[in-house]
Design a protein around this motif. Structure first.
Motif, PDB file in Angstrom:
ATOM      1  N   VAL A 130       0.788  -1.175   0.020  1.00 54.15           N
ATOM      2  CA  VAL A 130      -0.074  -0.155   0.031  1.00 54.15           C
ATOM      3  C   VAL A 130       0.944   1.208  -0.250  1.00 54.15           C
ATOM      4  CG1 VAL A 130      -1.958  -1.075   1.159  1.00 54.15           C
ATOM      5  CG2 VAL A 130      -0.220  -0.139   2.512  1.00 54.15           C
ATOM      6  N   GLY A 131       0.392   2.553  -0.286  1.00 54.21           N
ATOM      7  CA  GLY A 131       1.038   3.449  -0.171  1.00 54.21           C
ATOM      8  C   GLY A 131       0.277   4.796  -0.033  1.00 54.21           C
ATOM      9  N   VAL A 132       1.287   5.944  -0.616  1.00 58.24           N
ATOM     10  CA  VAL A 132       0.545   7.242  -0.685  1.00 58.24           C
ATOM     11  C   VAL A 132       1.162   7.945  -1.998  1.00 58.24           C
ATOM     12  CG1 VAL A 132       0.752   9.521   0.247  1.00 58.24           C
ATOM     13  CG2 VAL A 132       0.602   7.539   1.757  1.00 58.24           C
ATOM     14  N   THR A 133       0.191   8.667  -2.661  1.00 61.33           N
ATOM     15  CA  THR A 133       0.342   9.173  -3.962  1.00 61.33           C
ATOM     16  C   THR A 133      -0.069  10.735  -3.989  1.00 61.33           C
ATOM     17  OG1 THR A 133      -0.336   7.106  -4.949  1.00 61.33           O
ATOM     18  CG2 THR A 133      -0.228   9.098  -6.314  1.00 61.33           C
ATOM     19  N   ALA A 134       1.024  11.294  -4.421  1.00 64.48           N
ATOM     20  CA  ALA A 134       0.667  13.025  -4.573  1.00 64.48           C
ATOM     21  C   ALA A 134       0.403  13.091  -6.072  1.00 64.48           C
ATOM     22  CB  ALA A 134       1.655  13.824  -4.260  1.00 64.48           C
ATOM     23  N   HIS A 135      -0.538  13.576  -6.510  1.00 63.32           N
ATOM     24  CA  HIS A 135      -1.222  13.756  -7.967  1.00 63.32           C
ATOM     25  C   HIS A 135      -1.734  15.097  -8.165  1.00 63.32           C
ATOM     26  CE1 HIS A 135      -5.346  13.029  -8.015  1.00 63.32           C
ATOM     27  NE2 HIS A 135      -5.358  12.460  -6.849  1.00 63.32           N
ATOM     28  N   MET A 136      -1.590  15.613  -9.506  1.00 66.20           N
ATOM     29  CA  MET A 136      -2.242  16.894  -9.655  1.00 66.20           C
ATOM     30  C   MET A 136      -3.742  16.502  -9.815  1.00 66.20           C
ATOM     31  SD  MET A 136       0.386  18.615  -9.581  1.00 66.20           S
ATOM     32  CE  MET A 136      -0.533  20.236  -9.607  1.00 66.20           C
ATOM     33  N   MET A 137      -4.777  17.412  -9.485  1.00 68.78           N
ATOM     34  CA  MET A 137      -6.016  17.038  -9.404  1.00 68.78           C
ATOM     35  C   MET A 137      -6.691  17.669 -11.042  1.00 68.78           C
ATOM     36  SD  MET A 137      -8.928  18.755  -6.805  1.00 68.78           S
ATOM     37  CE  MET A 137      -8.238  17.770  -5.600  1.00 68.78           C
ATOM     38  N   ASP A 138      -7.488  16.755 -11.549  1.00 70.46           N
ATOM     39  CA  ASP A 138      -8.097  17.068 -12.543  1.00 70.46           C
ATOM     40  C   ASP A 138      -9.717  16.894 -12.188  1.00 70.46           C
ATOM     41  OD1 ASP A 138      -8.429  14.432 -12.989  1.00 70.46           O
ATOM     42  OD2 ASP A 138      -7.114  14.292 -14.601  1.00 70.46           O
ATOM     43  N   GLU A 139     -10.536  16.948 -13.533  1.00 72.26           N
ATOM     44  CA  GLU A 139     -11.910  16.683 -13.375  1.00 72.26           C
ATOM     45  C   GLU A 139     -12.433  15.400 -12.797  1.00 72.26           C
ATOM     46  OE1 GLU A 139     -10.743  15.580 -17.390  1.00 72.26           O
ATOM     47  OE2 GLU A 139     -10.228  17.262 -16.365  1.00 72.26           O
ATOM     48  N   GLU A 140     -11.720  14.381 -12.880  1.00 77.51           N
ATOM     49  CA  GLU A 140     -11.989  12.995 -12.389  1.00 77.51           C
ATOM     50  C   GLU A 140     -11.331  12.913 -11.206  1.00 77.51           C
ATOM     51  OE1 GLU A 140     -12.056   8.561 -14.234  1.00 77.51           O
ATOM     52  OE2 GLU A 140     -11.245   9.977 -15.374  1.00 77.51           O
ATOM     53  N   LEU A 141     -12.065  12.234 -10.333  1.00 80.00           N
ATOM     54  CA  LEU A 141     -11.566  11.910  -8.835  1.00 80.00           C
ATOM     55  C   LEU A 141     -10.346  11.055  -8.861  1.00 80.00           C
ATOM     56  CD1 LEU A 141     -12.365  12.778  -5.758  1.00 80.00           C
ATOM     57  CD2 LEU A 141     -13.310  10.701  -5.700  1.00 80.00           C
ATOM     58  N   ASP A 142      -9.379  11.383  -8.236  1.00 73.55           N
ATOM     59  CA  ASP A 142      -8.073  10.642  -7.938  1.00 73.55           C
ATOM     60  C   ASP A 142      -7.337  10.361  -9.196  1.00 73.55           C
ATOM     61  OD1 ASP A 142      -8.429  11.203  -5.198  1.00 73.55           O
ATOM     62  OD2 ASP A 142      -9.517   9.121  -4.888  1.00 73.55           O
ATOM     63  N   ALA A 143      -7.530  11.054 -10.379  1.00 73.08           N
ATOM     64  CA  ALA A 143      -7.064  10.519 -11.753  1.00 73.08           C
ATOM     65  C   ALA A 143      -6.009  11.319 -12.258  1.00 73.08           C
ATOM     66  CB  ALA A 143      -8.243  10.455 -12.660  1.00 73.08           C
ATOM     67  N   GLY A 144      -5.756  12.322 -11.725  1.00 75.41           N
ATOM     68  CA  GLY A 144      -4.653  13.148 -12.468  1.00 75.41           C
ATOM     69  C   GLY A 144      -3.054  12.485 -12.558  1.00 75.41           C
ATOM     70  N   ASP A 145      -2.424  13.365 -13.079  1.00 81.31           N
ATOM     71  CA  ASP A 145      -0.904  12.754 -13.178  1.00 81.31           C
ATOM     72  C   ASP A 145      -0.146  12.536 -11.745  1.00 81.31           C
ATOM     73  OD1 ASP A 145      -1.497  12.998 -15.637  1.00 81.31           O
ATOM     74  OD2 ASP A 145      -0.011  14.473 -16.376  1.00 81.31           O
ATOM     75  N   ILE A 146       0.414  11.716 -11.657  1.00 77.74           N
ATOM     76  CA  ILE A 146       1.162  11.279 -10.618  1.00 77.74           C
ATOM     77  C   ILE A 146       2.520  12.186 -10.330  1.00 77.74           C
ATOM     78  CG2 ILE A 146       2.374   9.342  -9.226  1.00 77.74           C
ATOM     79  CD1 ILE A 146       0.432   7.584 -10.300  1.00 77.74           C
ATOM     80  N   VAL A 147       2.580  12.973  -9.266  1.00 76.47           N
ATOM     81  CA  VAL A 147       3.868  13.678  -9.011  1.00 76.47           C
ATOM     82  C   VAL A 147       4.843  12.896  -8.293  1.00 76.47           C
ATOM     83  CG1 VAL A 147       4.952  15.948  -8.166  1.00 76.47           C
ATOM     84  CG2 VAL A 147       2.479  15.780  -8.931  1.00 76.47           C
TER      85      VAL A 147
END
Length: 315
Positions: A130-147
């Motif tokens: 399991v883990g933690v993801t930081a991503h850029m937010m877009d119009e779809e929930l939890d779907a933006g590009d991963i930073v």
């Protein structure tokens, strides 16, 4: 950078603390009002209290869709919004307002386990990490590009509480690490593979009701996933609710009808499990500790004084 933080519960609290400890300037915090929902009373460190202790202006909102909030955000003039455990949809005019957009911090290895209660669902499903993801937010929930993304292994005896403590410690380095990348001018991040995406709903009482048609291996993980302080997995015995606090997969294989209270094995009492249990190829669930309807906890061997009868999903 000038940062506005959207967040709630301990996840939001850890995120805000990481931001306060960083070189960035937290100019405003938006958080939810306190809730009596069973899952939202767990890990409920107050984001509002932490912000106020550091003199950061706080707005309390269920949804970020009113004109006053938008005006306050414009006045705050953020370079970026950082969100963690914000429970409702953030509209495009909000997440797109800062110069660098909005960074969302989510406690799963996206694109898998978007949505709610990802650690519990992941444990039930037998994920190895399991883990933690930081991503850029877009119009779809939890779907933006991963930073930035970090993972930790799931141990064979880990509970959801264990996984919470493993992953909550990743919030600070993932958040500040992602902000460092953005502040350095990086803009090209990793698109999510949407063919691997999964989205999970909030957990409720129906999700912790034991279905004895499940394989014993899955039921054992369900019991670990619903470890204290989460509500315990439950079943019914002779019409009374019975919580299963601890269990292991049986060593032997037991045939018959799912839910049958069958055999003492080691420190547990084996319950027949699996939709195809009649074939006799399945392990059972050896229940070792229970809590009765009146709140009394005891070893399962003390509760089941004789074998026979059935555990059921309904009274």
């Amino acid at each position: 950078m000038r940062v506005v933080m959207f967040g709630y519960q301990t996840w939001g609290h850890r995120t805000l603390q990481a931001l306060l400890d960083s070189e960035h300037d937290v100019v405003m915090v938006v958080t939810h009002p306190r809730s009596e929902h069973a899952y939202e009373k767990i890990w409920s460190d107050s984001v509002a209290d932490l912000a106020e202790q550091h003199g950061v202006p706080v707005l309390i909102r269920n949804r970020p869709d009113d004109e006053e909030l938008f005006a306050r955000l414009e006045e705050a003039d953020p370079d970026i919004i950082v969100a963690n455990n914000w429970r409702t949809w953030i509209p495009p005019r909000i997440y797109g307002l800062p110069r660098h957009g909005t960074l969302n911090v989510h406690d799963s290895l996206l694109p898998k386990y978007a949505g709610f209660s990802p650690l519990i669902w992941a444990l039930i499903n037998g994920e190895q990490e399991v883990g933690v993801t930081a991503h850029m937010m877009d119009e779809e929930l939890d779907a933006g590009d991963i930073v930035l993304q970090r993972a930790v292994p799931v141990g064979p005896k880990d509970t959801a509480t264990d996984l919470f403590h493993k992953t909550v410690d990743l919030i600070a380095p993932v958040t500040t690490g992602a902000l460092d990348l953005i502040a350095s001018g990086q803009t090209a991040f990793t698109p999510q593979d949407r063919s691997r995406a999964s989205f999970f709903h909030k957990r409720a009482e129906e999700d912790i009701r034991i279905d004895w048609n499940w394989p014993a291996e899955d039921l054992e993980r369900l019991v670990r996933a619903q470890s204290a302080p989460y509500p315990s997995a439950f079943t019914y015995h002779r019409g009374r609710r019975l919580e299963v606090l601890a269990a292991v997969v049986s060593e032997g294989r037991y045939g018959g009808t799912p839910g049958r209270v069958f055999y003492r094995e080691g420190d547990g009492v084996v319950i027949v499990a699996g939709a195809d249990a009649r074939a006799g190829r399945n392990h059972g669930l050896a229940v070792t500790r229970i809590r009765t309807e009146n709140g009394e906890e005891m070893p399962a061997t003390d509760y089941f004084t004789s074998m026979g009868g059935y555990l059921t999903g309904r009274p």
